[in-house]
Design a protein around this motif. Structure first.
Motif, PDB file in Angstrom:
ATOM      1  N   TYR A   1      58.409  65.885  34.485  1.00  0.00           N
ATOM      2  CA  TYR A   1      58.414  67.293  34.886  1.00  0.00           C
ATOM      3  C   TYR A   1      57.721  68.175  33.854  1.00  0.00           C
ATOM      4  CZ  TYR A   1      61.817  66.048  38.460  1.00  0.00           C
ATOM      5  OH  TYR A   1      62.449  65.476  39.518  1.00  0.00           O
ATOM      6  N   ASN A   2      57.726  67.729  32.614  1.00  0.00           N
ATOM      7  CA  ASN A   2      57.132  68.515  31.534  1.00  0.00           C
ATOM      8  C   ASN A   2      55.740  68.040  31.145  1.00  0.00           C
ATOM      9  OD1 ASN A   2      59.465  70.168  31.207  1.00  0.00           O
ATOM     10  ND2 ASN A   2      60.453  68.452  30.175  1.00  0.00           N
ATOM     11  N   SER A   3      55.158  67.161  31.936  1.00  0.00           N
ATOM     12  CA  SER A   3      53.831  66.643  31.618  1.00  0.00           C
ATOM     13  C   SER A   3      52.799  67.190  32.608  1.00  0.00           C
ATOM     14  CB  SER A   3      53.829  65.115  31.630  1.00  0.00           C
ATOM     15  OG  SER A   3      53.962  64.637  32.943  1.00  0.00           O
ATOM     16  N   GLN A   4      51.561  66.804  32.402  1.00  0.00           N
ATOM     17  CA  GLN A   4      50.469  67.264  33.254  1.00  0.00           C
ATOM     18  C   GLN A   4      50.499  66.648  34.652  1.00  0.00           C
ATOM     19  OE1 GLN A   4      47.993  69.460  32.540  1.00  0.00           O
ATOM     20  NE2 GLN A   4      48.979  69.955  30.609  1.00  0.00           N
ATOM     21  N   ASN A   5      51.038  65.437  34.758  1.00  0.00           N
ATOM     22  CA  ASN A   5      51.052  64.756  36.050  1.00  0.00           C
ATOM     23  C   ASN A   5      52.366  64.009  36.220  1.00  0.00           C
ATOM     24  OD1 ASN A   5      50.832  62.061  34.910  1.00  0.00           O
ATOM     25  ND2 ASN A   5      48.730  62.605  34.413  1.00  0.00           N
ATOM     26  N   ASP A   6      52.507  63.363  37.348  1.00  0.00           N
ATOM     27  CA  ASP A   6      53.750  62.628  37.597  1.00  0.00           C
ATOM     28  C   ASP A   6      53.513  61.130  37.823  1.00  0.00           C
ATOM     29  OD1 ASP A   6      52.638  62.854  40.133  1.00  0.00           O
ATOM     30  OD2 ASP A   6      54.193  64.180  40.889  1.00  0.00           O
ATOM     31  N   VAL A   7      52.488  60.602  37.157  1.00  0.00           N
ATOM     32  CA  VAL A   7      52.180  59.176  37.289  1.00  0.00           C
ATOM     33  C   VAL A   7      53.365  58.321  36.836  1.00  0.00           C
ATOM     34  CG1 VAL A   7      50.697  57.307  36.479  1.00  0.00           C
ATOM     35  CG2 VAL A   7      49.701  59.511  37.087  1.00  0.00           C
ATOM     36  N   ASP A   8      53.982  58.682  35.721  1.00  0.00           N
ATOM     37  CA  ASP A   8      55.140  57.918  35.239  1.00  0.00           C
ATOM     38  C   ASP A   8      56.284  57.970  36.246  1.00  0.00           C
ATOM     39  OD1 ASP A   8      53.818  57.279  32.894  1.00  0.00           O
ATOM     40  OD2 ASP A   8      54.647  58.973  31.798  1.00  0.00           O
ATOM     41  N   MET A   9      56.434  59.106  36.897  1.00  0.00           N
ATOM     42  CA  MET A   9      57.483  59.265  37.894  1.00  0.00           C
ATOM     43  C   MET A   9      57.227  58.349  39.093  1.00  0.00           C
ATOM     44  SD  MET A   9      58.691  62.733  39.834  1.00  0.00           S
ATOM     45  CE  MET A   9      59.244  63.595  38.389  1.00  0.00           C
ATOM     46  N   VAL A  10      55.988  58.240  39.496  1.00  0.00           N
ATOM     47  CA  VAL A  10      55.635  57.346  40.605  1.00  0.00           C
ATOM     48  C   VAL A  10      56.003  55.912  40.230  1.00  0.00           C
ATOM     49  CG1 VAL A  10      53.741  56.383  41.965  1.00  0.00           C
ATOM     50  CG2 VAL A  10      53.798  58.836  41.498  1.00  0.00           C
ATOM     51  N   LEU A  11      55.626  55.501  39.039  1.00  0.00           N
ATOM     52  CA  LEU A  11      55.914  54.127  38.607  1.00  0.00           C
ATOM     53  C   LEU A  11      57.407  53.882  38.477  1.00  0.00           C
ATOM     54  CD1 LEU A  11      53.066  53.753  35.982  1.00  0.00           C
ATOM     55  CD2 LEU A  11      53.140  52.833  38.308  1.00  0.00           C
ATOM     56  N   ALA A  12      58.143  54.856  37.956  1.00  0.00           N
ATOM     57  CA  ALA A  12      59.592  54.697  37.827  1.00  0.00           C
ATOM     58  C   ALA A  12      60.253  54.617  39.203  1.00  0.00           C
ATOM     59  CB  ALA A  12      60.178  55.845  37.015  1.00  0.00           C
ATOM     60  N   SER A  13      59.699  55.319  40.176  1.00  0.00           N
ATOM     61  CA  SER A  13      60.262  55.300  41.526  1.00  0.00           C
ATOM     62  C   SER A  13      60.138  53.931  42.178  1.00  0.00           C
ATOM     63  CB  SER A  13      59.582  56.356  42.393  1.00  0.00           C
ATOM     64  OG  SER A  13      59.854  57.640  41.876  1.00  0.00           O
ATOM     65  N   VAL A  14      59.151  53.171  41.763  1.00  0.00           N
ATOM     66  CA  VAL A  14      59.021  51.797  42.266  1.00  0.00           C
ATOM     67  C   VAL A  14      60.263  50.989  41.892  1.00  0.00           C
ATOM     68  CG1 VAL A  14      57.680  49.659  42.087  1.00  0.00           C
ATOM     69  CG2 VAL A  14      56.508  51.862  42.285  1.00  0.00           C
ATOM     70  N   LEU A  15      60.883  51.315  40.777  1.00  0.00           N
ATOM     71  CA  LEU A  15      62.121  50.633  40.391  1.00  0.00           C
ATOM     72  C   LEU A  15      63.242  50.931  41.380  1.00  0.00           C
ATOM     73  CD1 LEU A  15      62.008  51.186  36.533  1.00  0.00           C
ATOM     74  CD2 LEU A  15      61.576  49.059  37.777  1.00  0.00           C
ATOM     75  N   TYR A  16      63.311  52.170  41.880  1.00  0.00           N
ATOM     76  CA  TYR A  16      64.303  52.482  42.917  1.00  0.00           C
ATOM     77  C   TYR A  16      64.058  51.614  44.153  1.00  0.00           C
ATOM     78  CZ  TYR A  16      66.321  56.728  40.797  1.00  0.00           C
ATOM     79  OH  TYR A  16      66.991  57.613  40.001  1.00  0.00           O
ATOM     80  N   ILE A  17      62.810  51.500  44.554  1.00  0.00           N
ATOM     81  CA  ILE A  17      62.485  50.686  45.725  1.00  0.00           C
ATOM     82  C   ILE A  17      62.840  49.224  45.469  1.00  0.00           C
ATOM     83  CG2 ILE A  17      60.572  49.816  47.138  1.00  0.00           C
ATOM     84  CD1 ILE A  17      59.424  52.673  47.032  1.00  0.00           C
ATOM     85  N   THR A  18      62.609  48.748  44.256  1.00  0.00           N
ATOM     86  CA  THR A  18      62.975  47.379  43.899  1.00  0.00           C
ATOM     87  C   THR A  18      64.477  47.170  44.025  1.00  0.00           C
ATOM     88  OG1 THR A  18      61.091  47.242  42.399  1.00  0.00           O
ATOM     89  CG2 THR A  18      62.867  45.650  42.062  1.00  0.00           C
ATOM     90  N   VAL A  19      65.254  48.143  43.599  1.00  0.00           N
ATOM     91  CA  VAL A  19      66.713  48.045  43.734  1.00  0.00           C
ATOM     92  C   VAL A  19      67.084  48.002  45.210  1.00  0.00           C
ATOM     93  CG1 VAL A  19      68.896  49.274  43.368  1.00  0.00           C
ATOM     94  CG2 VAL A  19      67.237  49.116  41.508  1.00  0.00           C
ATOM     95  N   ILE A  20      66.489  48.884  46.010  1.00  0.00           N
ATOM     96  CA  ILE A  20      66.787  48.902  47.448  1.00  0.00           C
ATOM     97  C   ILE A  20      66.504  47.537  48.062  1.00  0.00           C
ATOM     98  CG2 ILE A  20      66.081  49.852  49.679  1.00  0.00           C
ATOM     99  CD1 ILE A  20      65.490  52.496  48.149  1.00  0.00           C
ATOM    100  N   GLU A  21      65.403  46.928  47.676  1.00  0.00           N
ATOM    101  CA  GLU A  21      65.005  45.657  48.277  1.00  0.00           C
ATOM    102  C   GLU A  21      65.791  44.464  47.750  1.00  0.00           C
ATOM    103  OE1 GLU A  21      60.825  45.744  47.383  1.00  0.00           O
ATOM    104  OE2 GLU A  21      60.353  46.664  49.314  1.00  0.00           O
ATOM    105  N   ASN A  22      66.476  44.607  46.619  1.00  0.00           N
ATOM    106  CA  ASN A  22      67.103  43.436  45.999  1.00  0.00           C
ATOM    107  C   ASN A  22      68.594  43.556  45.707  1.00  0.00           C
ATOM    108  OD1 ASN A  22      64.743  41.553  45.420  1.00  0.00           O
ATOM    109  ND2 ASN A  22      64.010  43.508  44.656  1.00  0.00           N
ATOM    110  N   TYR A  23      69.154  44.715  45.755  1.00  0.00           N
ATOM    111  CA  TYR A  23      70.568  44.886  45.405  1.00  0.00           C
ATOM    112  C   TYR A  23      71.422  44.454  46.587  1.00  0.00           C
ATOM    113  CZ  TYR A  23      74.510  47.066  42.975  1.00  0.00           C
ATOM    114  OH  TYR A  23      75.682  47.302  42.304  1.00  0.00           O
ATOM    115  N   LYS A  24      72.379  43.584  46.349  1.00  0.00           N
ATOM    116  CA  LYS A  24      73.133  42.996  47.458  1.00  0.00           C
ATOM    117  C   LYS A  24      74.095  43.974  48.124  1.00  0.00           C
ATOM    118  CE  LYS A  24      76.874  41.002  44.769  1.00  0.00           C
ATOM    119  NZ  LYS A  24      77.682  39.875  44.481  1.00  0.00           N
ATOM    120  N   ASP A  25      74.668  44.907  47.381  1.00  0.00           N
ATOM    121  CA  ASP A  25      75.579  45.897  47.945  1.00  0.00           C
ATOM    122  C   ASP A  25      74.850  47.223  48.069  1.00  0.00           C
ATOM    123  OD1 ASP A  25      77.782  44.144  48.085  1.00  0.00           O
ATOM    124  OD2 ASP A  25      78.154  44.435  45.949  1.00  0.00           O
TER     125      ASP A  25
END
Length: 132
Positions: free
Chosen positions: A29-53
């Motif tokens: 939020y405090n940087s020029q772009n949100d590229v890091d945020m996009v990459l970190a969001s992939v981790l949320y998707i990974t959890v959705i695809e792999n978390y059993k509960d």
């Protein structure tokens, strides 16, 4: 693995992962772009695809996407938030819709989602959207 507690912090690894993603979001939020945020969001998707509960994390991830959508600096990040929500719908549709309804954003979200369909070019990205 996610149920296992980190021996140093004595919290589940999933909590540490979510805290790390939240920190990356704040930095972005405090940087020029949100590229890091996009990459970190992939981790949320990974959890959705792999978390059993998945029910345990669907509400958290949807709420994060809803809260952060207005703060997105790029079109790519807005697409990522929609993907997080659509993947949550795929794995637990009833809970995902209930969460959206409780937040009062269902109609607005679907309108934005449909508006973005033409911009999902990658085959994998498009499948996430359509099957969500």
């Amino acid at each position: 693995m996610f149920e296992i507690r980190d021996p140093y912090y004595n919290v589940p690894y999933i909590d540490l992962l979510f805290k790390t993603i939240d920190e990356v979001y704040e930095i972005s939020y405090n940087s020029q772009n949100d590229v890091d945020m996009v990459l970190a969001s992939v981790l949320y998707i990974t959890v959705i695809e792999n978390y059993k509960d998945i029910g345990e994390v669907v509400v958290y991830i949807i709420n994060k996407a809803i809260d952060n959508y207005p703060k997105a600096k790029s079109f790519m990040m807005r697409k990522m938030f929609i993907q997080m929500i659509s993947m949550s719908m795929w794995y637990d549709p009833a809970l995902a819709i209930k969460t959206l309804e409780n937040r009062g954003v269902t109609e607005q979200l679907f309108k934005q989602w449909i508006d973005l369909f033409d911009h999902f070019k990658d085959g994998f990205e498009l499948r996430r959207e359509l099957f969500g």
